[in-house]
Design an enzyme around this catalytic site. Structure first.
Site, PDB file in Angstrom:
ATOM      1  N   GLU A 107      61.850 -40.602  -0.145  1.00  0.00           N
ATOM      2  CA  GLU A 107      61.644 -39.551   0.864  1.00  0.00           C
ATOM      3  C   GLU A 107      60.197 -39.474   1.338  1.00  0.00           C
ATOM      4  O   GLU A 107      59.928 -39.258   2.519  1.00  0.00           O
ATOM      5  CB  GLU A 107      62.063 -38.177   0.327  1.00  0.00           C
ATOM      6  CG  GLU A 107      63.558 -37.916   0.342  1.00  0.00           C
ATOM      7  CD  GLU A 107      64.269 -38.475  -0.876  1.00  0.00           C
ATOM      8  OE1 GLU A 107      63.604 -39.101  -1.736  1.00  0.00           O
ATOM      9  OE2 GLU A 107      65.494 -38.278  -0.977  1.00  0.00           O
ATOM     10  N   HIS A 163      70.005 -28.316  -5.650  1.00  0.00           N
ATOM     11  CA  HIS A 163      70.821 -28.658  -4.477  1.00  0.00           C
ATOM     12  C   HIS A 163      71.271 -27.416  -3.706  1.00  0.00           C
ATOM     13  O   HIS A 163      72.322 -27.428  -3.090  1.00  0.00           O
ATOM     14  CB  HIS A 163      72.059 -29.464  -4.894  1.00  0.00           C
ATOM     15  CG  HIS A 163      71.757 -30.806  -5.477  1.00  0.00           C
ATOM     16  ND1 HIS A 163      71.293 -30.974  -6.759  1.00  0.00           N
ATOM     17  CD2 HIS A 163      71.837 -32.053  -4.947  1.00  0.00           C
ATOM     18  CE1 HIS A 163      71.103 -32.266  -6.995  1.00  0.00           C
ATOM     19  NE2 HIS A 163      71.421 -32.955  -5.915  1.00  0.00           N
TER      20      HIS A 163
END
Ligand SMILES: Cc1ncc(C[n+]2csc(CCOP(=O)(O)OP(=O)(O)O)c2C)c(N)n1
Lengths: 323, 321
Positions: free
Chosen positions: A60, A129
């Site tokens: 990322e 998450h």
């Protein structure tokens, strides 16, 4: 007009913009042939090929930096962050590089990029998450922050974000993905920086964004049965912020409840209340109220309902300020 | 393929080398005199590496510099007046006086992406290289950074993607033996930084960074590879910074003998002797080059000194496009 869910609204917004402008490309993990972990890019790889729908390694930080570099030389990247929680490993290139290039270089460059991040709770997916991190980005000069609450706004706002010459953090709540709304067939844009009144009311203003707008609308419907007419203000973009729409609503209702899925300290709800305190304090008939998550990381499974604001919390928040 | 270096090209390299050296000396001076608003990370002693890299790039190629890379910026063609004005914090500077030494950008010269966070220039270069291949272009990107940057995660992530997609990117690492106050063998697990490239299937070359033509040829070879579509190259240019990490750092972490040893390998007299020996350079020409470099620097300083500081209003623009 046809009904379309939020997920397809996002996909079609990307597809239309990629067809319109060959500089637009999508980059992220599993966005290529697999069509994205949430199916947000289904069909795009076959249509546009690997250079415009780029699958990445689990990197990322570097692919966020890649997007910033590509934007510096005129491409218009869309970065998909599969779960917003993962954006923490890419904060540096987003907040220190992409956000600051234009200013630090005296206006010599533009950084047109969109970071689409799937955020929010509701899936019982626990601490890594489920988060709503919008406030982190609103704090950063140079970034814009957008959070649609339904398919219509999602499509128009994403297209406008892709055409914007600044880095835009675009939040997509996971619970919104299957939610359907009427979406026109012809092209339209929803400009950044304009809130929308999603339900009119005269007794109290409920300000929300993203998924919490849906919760606020349900709460408002219930409150109406009790005789409280709540106005629901959907911010749509947090930065830039449509101050006038918030202030006008509060001037009308005299009461304010701000709902956010993130914990309270330094959250965006505090910013909205600060705005109203500074610019419309004299219109308030009661102290304003934040309805937020409990100040804790997210637990897994059904436990998350103990943490994030529920419809009942919004209702009791409104009842409190309307007492 | 090795480049044929014409007499003109060699003289140009020599001039750039002298310019880069004199410029670093000037900045060191004016910094000591308190004339600069910000820091100086001096490249004194390691100019040959950067000069070779910057001079090898063509006009349309991109340079992504870091915080100690003025020699490559100058050699790529950055305007000395605008650079100096920026370092002096003046509104006429490349970044309107608000970027300072570390946020230098010159899109016209295709120099983009510098900044103050070590390692972060690498993915920016990766993105520019991605854009080039995306558009089917023939340009090359050279990313100029220090060996300390190769310890960041983002450097490794970027190496992997550059190799995976065979991007036209040159990782140009100036190993000046120190990252801040820490010697290279205290912070890098391998003896040669260039071996790190092998983990990604990228060719890793080690070159004497104090030898301007040797470094130039190494960069030329990497450019050929990139233009042919054969992907990235990692170059470790071995050199040494004579000054401290920043202007004013007493550099007590190393011995004066070590510095003296490296000064014996100074690129400038080496290159001068080589060119004199070849009959390309003579004393008159040396003096002429030195005089013209001095004039150029004086002109740049005059421009900077005479330029105004940014006003408050000029400081509050350009947050958004
Ligand atoms: C992420 C980050 N960590 C630490 C620093 C502080 N710092 C500035 S320069 C430097 C050393 C960098 O070494 P190297 O990459 O070898 O470049 P050099 O300074 O030797 O040219 C450090 C640690 C920084 N700017 N950014």
């Amino acid at each position: 007009m046809a009904e379309m869910n939020f997920r397809w609204a996002i996909t079609y917004a990307m597809q239309e913009e990629m067809e319109r402008d060959e500089n637009v490309f999508l980059i992220g993990e599993d966005v290529g042939k697999p069509g994205g972990a949430f199916g947000m890019s289904r069909g795009l790889f076959d249509r546009f090929g690997e250079w415009r729908v780029r699958d990445t390694p689990i990197s990322e930080e570097a692919f966020m930096g890649l997007a910033a570099g590509a934007a510096l030389v005129g491409l218009r990247p869309i970065v998909e962050i599969m779960f917003m929680d993962f954006i923490m490993v890419a904060m540096e290139p987003l907040c220190n590089q992409a956000a600051k290039f234009r200013y630090a270089y005296g206006g010599a460059v533009k950084v047109p990029m969109v970071v689409r991040a799937l955020y929010g709770a509701g899936w019982g997916a626990a601490a890594h998450h489920s988060q709503s991190l919008e406030a982190w980005f609103v704090h950063c000069p140079g970034l814009k922050v957008v959070a649609p609450s339904g398919a219509y706004d999602a499509k128009g706002l994403l297209k406008a974000s892709i055409r914007d010459d600044n880095p835009v953090v675009f939040l997509e709540h996971k619970l919104l993905l299957p939610v359907k709304e009427e979406v026109p067939e012809q092209e339209y844009l929803v400009p950044l920086g304009r809130a929308a009144i999603k339900r009119e009311g005269s007794d109290v203003s409920i300000v929300a964004w993203g998924w919490q707008v849906q919760e606020a609308l349900r709460a408002a419907a219930q409150l109406a049965e009790e005789g409280i007419q709540a106005e629901v203000v959907d911010l749509r973009s947090l930065s830039p912020l449509d101050e006038e729409t918030i202030l006008n609503s509060v001037r009308k209702t005299g009461r304010l409840v701000v709902v956010q899925e993130a914990p309270a300290p330094c959250g965006f709800a505090s910013e909205v209340i600060c705005l109203v305190s500074e610019k419309a304090m004299e219109y308030l008939d009661a102290p304003p109220k934040r309805v937020t998550a409990f100040f804790a990381p997210m637990p897994s499974g059904p436990l998350e309902k103990y943490i994030i604001p529920q419809q009942d919390d919004i209702i009791s928040g409104v009842q409190e300020v309307c007492r | 393929m090795a480049r044929e270096l014409t007499k003109e090209k060699l003289l140009e390299l020599y001039r750039l080398l002298v310019l880069a050296r004199e410029y670093e000396l000037l900045l060191s001076d004016v910094s000591k005199q308190g004339k600069l608003p910000g820091w100086i990370h001096s490249a004194l002693g390691q100019e040959a590496a950067g000069v070779a890299a910057g001079a090898c790039l063509e006009r349309d190629d991109y340079l992504v510099p870091a915080h100690r890379t003025r020699p490559s910026q100058i050699a790529k063609g950055m305007d000395l007046k605008l650079l100096t004005a920026e370092i002096y914090g003046k509104v006429t500077g490349l970044s309107k006086g608000r970027g300072g030494e570390m946020h230098i950008c010159d899109p016209g010269c295709r120099i983009l992406g510098s900044g103050g966070i070590v390692g972060q220039v690498v993915p920016i270069a990766l993105g520019i290289a991605y854009a080039i291949k995306y558009r089917g272009g023939k340009e090359v990107v050279l990313c100029d950074f220090g060996e300390g940057a190769t310890n960041t995660g983002v450097f490794h992530e970027s190496m992997n993607m550059a190799a995976l997609w065979r991007l036209p990117l040159i990782f140009f690492c100036e190993n000046n033996q120190y990252a801040e106050f820490t010697r290279v063998d205290h912070h890098i697990s391998v003896k040669d930084v260039a071996t790190r490239a092998s983990a990604y299937g990228i060719p890793g070359t080690i070159v004497d960074g104090n030898h301007v033509t040797a470094t130039y040829q190494a960069v030329a070879e990497a450019m050929d590879r990139a233009r042919a579509g054969d992907g990235p190259t990692f170059i470790e240019a071995v050199t040494y910074r004579w000054s401290g990490h920043f202007e004013g750092d007493p550099a007590k972490y190393r011995s004066p003998e070590e510095v003296e040893e490296w000064k014996k390998r100074d690129a400038i007299p080496r290159f001068r002797d080589e060119l004199v020996h070849k009959g390309i350079l003579n004393d008159d020409l040396v003096r002429e080059i030195e005089a013209s470099v001095k004039r150029q620097i004086e002109e740049a300083v005059r421009f900077a000194e005479q330029s105004p500081l940014p006003t408050m209003a000029q400081t509050l623009t350009d947050v958004y496009a």
